[in-house]
Scaffold this active site. Structure first.
Site, PDB file in Angstrom:
ATOM      1  CD  GLU A 295      -2.824  -1.142   2.404  1.00 40.35           C
ATOM      2  OE1 GLU A 295      -4.041  -0.879   2.312  1.00 40.35           O
ATOM      3  OE2 GLU A 295      -2.260  -1.451   3.470  1.00 40.35           O
TER       4      GLU A 295
ATOM      5  CE  LYS B 217      -6.495   1.999   2.304  1.00 38.42           C
ATOM      6  NZ  LYS B 217      -5.439   1.091   2.817  1.00 38.42           N
TER       7      LYS B 217
END
Length: 118
Positions: A21, A98
């Site tokens: 990420e 997200k």
């Protein structure tokens, strides 16, 4: 009192606990609401008498650009700056989402919602 909302601020950032990420990043959506007295600006028609949503957008983009593991951390930084930098804000609420989180399923969004008062 009144509420100013800025919705669907879209940013690409590198938050998350996984190393991947931090390298490849992800899309995020941020929604804000600030509570303030709008009576003066309604009468004066002067930007200096209200909350400038350009300032709100800038805070979000700057704080979202700083990598964190948790969405709670970035949300708290956004709220702190809004409360500290914009004296007429009485309460701020932020939603940080997200988009397509890597959680092993078909999930559109993961969202955290936090608020802070003066």
């Amino acid at each position: 009192m009144g509420i100013i909302k800025v919705r669907n601020i879209r940013v690409y950032a590198y938050h998350g606990c996984l190393d991947e990420e931090g390298k490849i990043g992800s899309e995020y959506r941020v929604d804000l609401a600030v509570k303030t007295d709008l009576s003066k600006s309604a009468k004066t028609d002067n930007l200096a008498d209200t909350v400038d949503y350009v300032h709100l957008n800038r805070i979000v983009k700057e704080e979202m650009s700083v990598r964190t593991k948790l969405l709670e951390t970035v949300a708290d930084r956004i709220l702190t700056r809004i409360i500290d930098e914009i004296p007429i804000v009485k309460k701020a609420t932020v939603e940080v989402s997200k988009v397509n989180p890597p959680i092993g399923g078909n999930v559109a969004l993961v969202t955290i919602i936090m608020s802070k008062k003066k």
